[in-house]
Design an enzyme around this catalytic site. Structure first.
Site, mmCIF file in Angstrom:
data_model
loop_
_atom_site.group_PDB
_atom_site.id
_atom_site.type_symbol
_atom_site.label_atom_id
_atom_site.label_comp_id
_atom_site.label_asym_id
_atom_site.label_seq_id
_atom_site.Cartn_x
_atom_site.Cartn_y
_atom_site.Cartn_z
ATOM 1 N N ALA A 49 0.811 -1.232 0.000
ATOM 2 C CA ALA A 49 0.000 0.000 0.000
ATOM 3 C C ALA A 49 0.836 1.271 0.000
ATOM 4 O O ALA A 49 0.331 2.341 0.310
ATOM 5 C CB ALA A 49 -0.953 0.001 1.193
ATOM 6 N N ARG A 69 1.924 2.737 -2.585
ATOM 7 C CA ARG A 69 1.612 3.541 -3.779
ATOM 8 C C ARG A 69 0.428 2.902 -4.515
ATOM 9 O O ARG A 69 -0.064 1.831 -4.111
ATOM 10 C CB ARG A 69 2.823 3.610 -4.708
ATOM 11 C CG ARG A 69 3.165 2.262 -5.320
ATOM 12 C CD ARG A 69 4.360 2.350 -6.237
ATOM 13 N NE ARG A 69 4.378 1.213 -7.144
ATOM 14 C CZ ARG A 69 5.448 0.780 -7.796
ATOM 15 N NH1 ARG A 69 6.605 1.372 -7.603
ATOM 16 N NH2 ARG A 69 5.363 -0.234 -8.624
ATOM 17 N N LYS A 91 -3.955 -14.270 -11.525
ATOM 18 C CA LYS A 91 -5.179 -13.537 -11.152
ATOM 19 C C LYS A 91 -6.403 -14.445 -11.215
ATOM 20 O O LYS A 91 -7.351 -14.273 -10.449
ATOM 21 C CB LYS A 91 -5.338 -12.303 -12.055
ATOM 22 C CG LYS A 91 -4.231 -11.263 -11.873
ATOM 23 C CD LYS A 91 -4.185 -10.743 -10.444
ATOM 24 C CE LYS A 91 -3.194 -9.614 -10.240
ATOM 25 N NZ LYS A 91 -3.186 -9.088 -8.865
ATOM 26 N N ASN A 136 -3.130 -6.930 -2.038
ATOM 27 C CA ASN A 136 -3.017 -6.014 -3.175
ATOM 28 C C ASN A 136 -1.690 -6.140 -3.905
ATOM 29 O O ASN A 136 -1.616 -5.854 -5.104
ATOM 30 C CB ASN A 136 -3.207 -4.574 -2.652
ATOM 31 C CG ASN A 136 -2.695 -3.543 -3.625
ATOM 32 O OD1 ASN A 136 -3.365 -3.200 -4.591
ATOM 33 N ND2 ASN A 136 -1.465 -3.043 -3.402
ATOM 34 N N TYR A 176 0.649 -13.631 -15.503
ATOM 35 C CA TYR A 176 -0.174 -12.699 -14.712
ATOM 36 C C TYR A 176 -1.640 -13.134 -14.710
ATOM 37 O O TYR A 176 -2.282 -13.171 -13.650
ATOM 38 C CB TYR A 176 -0.024 -11.298 -15.311
ATOM 39 C CG TYR A 176 -0.741 -10.191 -14.579
ATOM 40 C CD1 TYR A 176 -0.206 -9.627 -13.420
ATOM 41 C CD2 TYR A 176 -1.951 -9.680 -15.049
ATOM 42 C CE1 TYR A 176 -0.854 -8.595 -12.756
ATOM 43 C CE2 TYR A 176 -2.595 -8.645 -14.404
ATOM 44 C CZ TYR A 176 -2.047 -8.103 -13.250
ATOM 45 O OH TYR A 176 -2.696 -7.078 -12.599
ATOM 46 N N ASP A 220 8.568 -9.374 1.834
ATOM 47 C CA ASP A 220 8.294 -9.924 0.508
ATOM 48 C C ASP A 220 7.159 -10.932 0.681
ATOM 49 O O ASP A 220 7.349 -11.993 1.283
ATOM 50 C CB ASP A 220 9.563 -10.607 -0.023
ATOM 51 C CG ASP A 220 9.334 -11.294 -1.354
ATOM 52 O OD1 ASP A 220 8.191 -11.269 -1.859
ATOM 53 O OD2 ASP A 220 10.308 -11.870 -1.884
ATOM 54 N N SER A 262 -7.881 -9.376 -11.305
ATOM 55 C CA SER A 262 -7.826 -8.519 -12.498
ATOM 56 C C SER A 262 -8.818 -9.063 -13.518
ATOM 57 O O SER A 262 -9.072 -10.283 -13.547
ATOM 58 C CB SER A 262 -6.416 -8.562 -13.100
ATOM 59 O OG SER A 262 -6.425 -8.019 -14.404
ATOM 60 N N ALA A 281 -2.868 -16.080 -15.229
ATOM 61 C CA ALA A 281 -3.007 -17.323 -14.453
ATOM 62 C C ALA A 281 -3.006 -17.018 -12.953
ATOM 63 O O ALA A 281 -3.794 -17.587 -12.184
ATOM 64 C CB ALA A 281 -1.869 -18.288 -14.795
HETATM 65 P P1 NAD Z 1 1.900 -0.843 -8.390
HETATM 66 O O1 NAD Z 1 3.042 -1.475 -9.069
HETATM 67 O O2 NAD Z 1 1.798 0.636 -8.357
HETATM 68 O O3 NAD Z 1 1.772 -1.368 -6.873
HETATM 69 C C1 NAD Z 1 2.075 -2.695 -6.525
HETATM 70 C C2 NAD Z 1 2.532 -2.679 -5.087
HETATM 71 O O4 NAD Z 1 2.867 -4.022 -4.727
HETATM 72 C C3 NAD Z 1 3.789 -1.820 -4.874
HETATM 73 O O5 NAD Z 1 3.636 -1.067 -3.687
HETATM 74 C C4 NAD Z 1 4.886 -2.855 -4.726
HETATM 75 O O6 NAD Z 1 5.953 -2.421 -3.921
HETATM 76 C C5 NAD Z 1 4.110 -3.984 -4.045
HETATM 77 N N1 NAD Z 1 4.795 -5.260 -4.198
HETATM 78 C C6 NAD Z 1 5.288 -5.809 -5.340
HETATM 79 N N2 NAD Z 1 5.882 -6.972 -5.076
HETATM 80 C C7 NAD Z 1 5.775 -7.180 -3.739
HETATM 81 C C8 NAD Z 1 6.185 -8.203 -2.865
HETATM 82 N N3 NAD Z 1 6.872 -9.268 -3.298
HETATM 83 N N4 NAD Z 1 5.888 -8.096 -1.536
HETATM 84 C C9 NAD Z 1 5.216 -7.008 -1.064
HETATM 85 N N5 NAD Z 1 4.793 -6.003 -1.859
HETATM 86 C C10 NAD Z 1 5.070 -6.091 -3.164
HETATM 87 O O7 NAD Z 1 0.615 -1.484 -9.052
HETATM 88 P P2 NAD Z 1 -0.941 -1.162 -8.924
HETATM 89 O O8 NAD Z 1 -1.401 -0.837 -10.283
HETATM 90 O O9 NAD Z 1 -1.232 -0.255 -7.796
HETATM 91 O O10 NAD Z 1 -1.458 -2.652 -8.616
HETATM 92 C C11 NAD Z 1 -1.988 -3.057 -7.373
HETATM 93 C C12 NAD Z 1 -2.716 -4.371 -7.575
HETATM 94 O O11 NAD Z 1 -3.792 -4.190 -8.505
HETATM 95 C C13 NAD Z 1 -1.826 -5.472 -8.165
HETATM 96 O O12 NAD Z 1 -2.161 -6.714 -7.592
HETATM 97 C C14 NAD Z 1 -2.209 -5.466 -9.631
HETATM 98 O O13 NAD Z 1 -1.975 -6.701 -10.243
HETATM 99 C C15 NAD Z 1 -3.680 -5.146 -9.537
HETATM 100 N N6 NAD Z 1 -4.255 -4.616 -10.773
HETATM 101 C C16 NAD Z 1 -3.807 -3.434 -11.292
HETATM 102 C C17 NAD Z 1 -4.378 -2.963 -12.470
HETATM 103 C C18 NAD Z 1 -3.958 -1.661 -13.094
HETATM 104 O O14 NAD Z 1 -4.422 -1.362 -14.201
HETATM 105 N N7 NAD Z 1 -3.119 -0.861 -12.474
HETATM 106 C C19 NAD Z 1 -5.372 -3.698 -13.102
HETATM 107 C C20 NAD Z 1 -5.790 -4.900 -12.548
HETATM 108 C C21 NAD Z 1 -5.229 -5.346 -11.370
#
Ligand code: NAD
Length: 244
Positions: A15, A17, A158, A90, A154, A63, A141, A156
């Site tokens: 969370a 960002r 989701k 998330n 990805y 992680d 997603s 798979a």
């Molecule tokens: P983002 O890359 O801005 O945020 C992802 C967050 O996950 C970051 O804070 C990152 O540090 C954290 N993260 C990554 N790997 C990690 C790990 N191993 N352990 C702990 N934290 C970890 O992406 P976002 O767009 O805000 O995506 C958030 C979620 O929403 C994700 O699961 C993404 O798949 C999903 N999503 C996003 C979209 C989109 O269009 N942005 C669409 C569908 C689903």
């Protein structure tokens, strides 16, 4: 009307960002205390934002793909906050490639973070949830429902999250634990900013509402699940009608 989230503790992975920050921010605005497992730089700005709403907010280097580390961090969060009422899985990554060029490690790392990461967090908080009830939301997603060229790993992961969601909903319902999923379409974050303008235009053409969504659109769907105790095993798409 006061939210049932007031005074509760919500864990939102990643969370610092993007969508996760919007989810945690909306929960904090409703009076929830926030715990953030994160990787990379300490999410100073996000934690300060949450604290600005007068709630407790802490970040934990973690992680989510690491089973042992998530156990240590979940135990520490329980110690620091007393209990956890809600979990939002998330954290997520992409490593897009067509199947012909996708390597084993591209597949394994995306499954490890997106799918196993959610399992790890749920697993280590289940005993706590079984005692006190709780609400779990997994961020899936639309590509987990419809597939997407270049995202075998990805999509798979989701799709797997939806199976995980429905199983956890069935297993823990008798303990007053709900588990639901939100399936965003294209949302304006760092993940989608990496796309070229031409790719973004092509995406907008696939969205009936005609524009890319905002992190807040996803946050409102998540909070719906956290506040509504009589919905479980459900998947809400937040995608501008992209997959009807
Ligand atoms: P983002 O890359 O801005 O945020 C992802 C967050 O996950 C970051 O804070 C990152 O540090 C954290 N993260 C990554 N790997 C990690 C790990 N191993 N352990 C702990 N934290 C970890 O992406 P976002 O767009 O805000 O995506 C958030 C979620 O929403 C994700 O699961 C993404 O798949 C999903 N999503 C996003 C979209 C989109 O269009 N942005 C669409 C569908 C689903």
């Amino acid at each position: 009307m006061e939210s049932i989230l007031k005074g509760k503790t919500v864990v939102v992975t990643g969370a610092g960002r993007g969508i996760g920050q919007a989810i945690a921010s909306l929960c904090a605005q409703k009076g929830a205390n926030i715990a953030v497992p994160f990787v990379g730089p300490y999410p100073t700005e996000a934690i300060e934002e949450f604290r600005g709403y007068g709630v407790k907010a802490e970040a934990y280097e973690c992680d989510v793909a690491d089973f042992a580390v998530t156990k240590t961090v979940c135990d520490k969060i329980l110690e620091d906050f007393g209990t956890v009422d809600s979990l939002v899985n998330n954290a997520g990554i992409t490593a897009d490639k067509l199947i012909l060029s996708m390597g084993e490690s591209d597949f394994d790392k995306v499954i490890a973070v997106n799918l196993k990461g959610a399992f790890n967090m749920i697993k280590h908080l289940t005993r706590n949830f079984m005692r006190n009830g709780g609400a779990i939301v997994n961020i899936s997603s639309v590509v987990g429902l419809m597939g997407n060229a270049g995202q075998a790993n990805y999509s798979a992961s989701k799709a797997g999250l939806i199976g995980l969601t429905k199983t956890v909903a069935r297993e823990l319902a008798s303990r007053n634990v709900t588990c639901n999923a939100v399936a965003p379409g294209f949302i304006d974050t760092a993940m989608t900013a990496a796309l070229t303008p031409a790719q973004q235009d092509a995406i907008k053409k696939q969205i009936p509402l005609g524009y890319i969504g905002k992190p807040d659109d996803v946050a409102r769907a998540v909070v719906f699940f956290l506040e509504n105790r009589y919905v479980s095993g459900e998947v809400i798409k937040v995608d501008g009608g992209m997959y009807i």
